[in-house]
Scaffold this motif. Structure first.
Motif, PDB file in Angstrom:
ATOM      1  N   LYS A   1       0.824  -0.975  -0.023  1.00 26.47           N
ATOM      2  CA  LYS A   1      -0.139   0.563  -0.339  1.00 26.47           C
ATOM      3  C   LYS A   1       0.696   1.289  -0.083  1.00 26.47           C
ATOM      4  CE  LYS A   1      -4.083  -1.931   1.841  1.00 26.47           C
ATOM      5  NZ  LYS A   1      -4.683  -1.811   3.568  1.00 26.47           N
ATOM      6  N   ALA A   2       2.145   1.073   1.075  1.00 23.60           N
ATOM      7  CA  ALA A   2       2.912   2.358   1.339  1.00 23.60           C
ATOM      8  C   ALA A   2       3.767   2.305  -0.147  1.00 23.60           C
ATOM      9  CB  ALA A   2       3.389   2.132   1.733  1.00 23.60           C
ATOM     10  N   GLN A   3       4.230   1.760  -1.123  1.00 28.53           N
ATOM     11  CA  GLN A   3       4.661   1.910  -2.184  1.00 28.53           C
ATOM     12  C   GLN A   3       3.591   2.090  -3.355  1.00 28.53           C
ATOM     13  OE1 GLN A   3       6.727  -2.075  -3.392  1.00 28.53           O
ATOM     14  NE2 GLN A   3       7.488  -0.647  -5.248  1.00 28.53           N
ATOM     15  N   VAL A   4       2.332   2.189  -3.179  1.00 29.04           N
ATOM     16  CA  VAL A   4       1.890   2.299  -4.342  1.00 29.04           C
ATOM     17  C   VAL A   4       1.129   3.402  -4.049  1.00 29.04           C
ATOM     18  CG1 VAL A   4      -0.933   2.343  -5.391  1.00 29.04           C
ATOM     19  CG2 VAL A   4       0.184  -0.134  -5.241  1.00 29.04           C
ATOM     20  N   ALA A   5       1.051   4.136  -2.692  1.00 34.90           N
ATOM     21  CA  ALA A   5       0.351   5.210  -3.072  1.00 34.90           C
ATOM     22  C   ALA A   5       2.011   5.951  -3.105  1.00 34.90           C
ATOM     23  CB  ALA A   5       0.290   5.323  -0.901  1.00 34.90           C
TER      24      ALA A   5
END
Length: 400
Positions: free
Chosen positions: A55-59
């Motif tokens: 999630k953090a990487q996609v964000a």
């Protein structure tokens, strides 16, 4: 037989090999269940960690892509704004240069016109003074021809003209050619040929001269026009531009006595003059030819300037067309870049959806793992069910 001591009551009891193996198996199965539970908890933690990282990487990637898109858009906007300004500045500069060159050319033409008027006035005053000084010679020539024979009159007129020219040759006509026409190959010849040359050696004027005179005692009186046809023929055969008849014929004719007579209505570029106008006619035609050269050179220069202006306008139009084409290409590339950015966002959205789908699959797997039990594992397997039941029974007895 094996002896086993109960860890709770410290009672010793004997058990055969089969019973010992069953108890050992129960202990191992419990350890397996505990190990399985620990592994599932660890998998759950790793799964949650992986989901949070994804999630953090996609964000972060979405934020970076959005920032890059905003930067690219602002950059393209700045480039387009700068291009429009440069185009306007180039047009203003080009139009200003054209206007300045047009004004300079107009001023130059005004100066040339004023110079020409001044020159014409100066020449007019000069020729009027010369004409006045020559008027005094008329009486002399009238008396002179009465004292000469026909042949001597003709020869004296030629000699007079040659002497007058030679007196001015070094100062007034330094590069000029003035000699008798001795070429009779075509069947006739004039009396004298005059040619003058510019500084570069280019001939800019040529005159065929014929001198005619007769005494009062001559029986058959000739007219000036009797010699026009032959003079024109000699002019053409010797490649001369002008033809001049220096004549004392028709002494009482006021037309010829008035000054330089233009007979171009009969034959092109032909004039009749009295001897006193011999030098003036050369000077007039020569100066006119020189002025014509100057005007032709000036006209050529102006035409070259006009050509330069036309070329400049053509280059400017080419620049405008090229600029418009470059602007169109830049606009297309800008649109392509925006489309590519939109495609990238769409691709990232699909990646995000795929990760969310993976998270859902992990959740379902976790739910299945949490729902896993010995009862479900042994369902449909009576042998395993009986073994687990025996182990429970043994453990239950031991606890009692």
């Amino acid at each position: 037989m094996n002896e086993i001591v109960c860890p709770h009551c410290n009672k010793a009891f004997k058990i055969d090999e089969a019973g010992y193996a069953d108890i050992l198996k129960q202990v191992r199965d419990r350890e397996f269940e505990k190990s399985l539970h620990d592994q599932l908890e660890l998998a759950e933690k790793e799964k949650n960690t992986a989901i949070e990282l994804a999630k953090a990487q996609v964000a972060a990637e979405l934020a970076q892509q959005s920032a890059n898109k905003d930067i690219e858009i602002e950059k393209l906007k700045a480039e387009l704004s700068g291009t429009e300004l440069a185009k306007q500045l180039a047009l203003n500069e080009a139009l200003g240069a054209i206007a300045k060159e047009r004004d300079d050319l107009a001023r130059e033409l005004e100066v040339k016109s004023a110079e020409q008027k001044l020159l014409e006035h100066s020449l007019s005053e000069k020729y009027q003074a010369e004409i006045k000084s020559k008027d005094e010679l008329i009486a002399y020539y009238k008396d002179f021809k009465a004292k000469q024979s026909t042949k001597m009159v003709g020869e004296s007129l030629e000699q007079h003209c040659e002497i007058e020219f030679n007196q001015l040759r070094s100062t007034g006509f330094p590069r000029a050619y003035f000699e008798k026409d001795n070429d009779a190959r075509t069947g006739s010849k004039g009396d004298y040929i005059f040619r003058d040359y510019g500084d570069d050696g280019t001939e800019f004027i040529s005159i065929m001269f014929e001198m005619k005179n007769e005494s009062d005692a001559t029986a058959s009186k000739k007219k000036n026009e009797d010699f026009f046809k032959e003079l024109d023929k000699d002019r053409n055969e010797k490649g001369c531009e002008y033809a001049v008849l220096v004549s004392l014929l028709e002494s009482d004719n006021e037309l010829y006595n008035a000054g330089i007579v233009d007979v171009s209505h009969r034959y092109p570029k032909m004039y009749v003059v009295r001897p006193q106008f011999f030098i003036p006619i050369i000077t007039v035609l020569r100066n006119a030819a020189q002025n014509s050269l100057a005007y032709r050179a000036e006209l050529a220069r102006v035409q070259e300037q006009n050509i330069d202006i036309t070329t400049f306008e053509s280059d400017l139009e080419t620049f405008k067309q090229g600029f418009a084409r470059n602007y169109e290409l830049a606009s297309k590339k800008f649109k392509t870049a925006i489309d590519e950015i939109d495609k990238t966002i769409d691709h990232l959205q699909k990646t995000k959806d795929a990760l969310l789908g993976s998270e859902n699959n992990l959740r379902l797997a976790n739910n299945k793992a949490e729902d896993l039990s010995i009862k479900k594992l042994t369902k449909g397997n009576p042998t395993m069910a009986a073994k687990f039941q025996e182990a429970r029974d043994v453990l239950g007895e031991g606890q009692e």
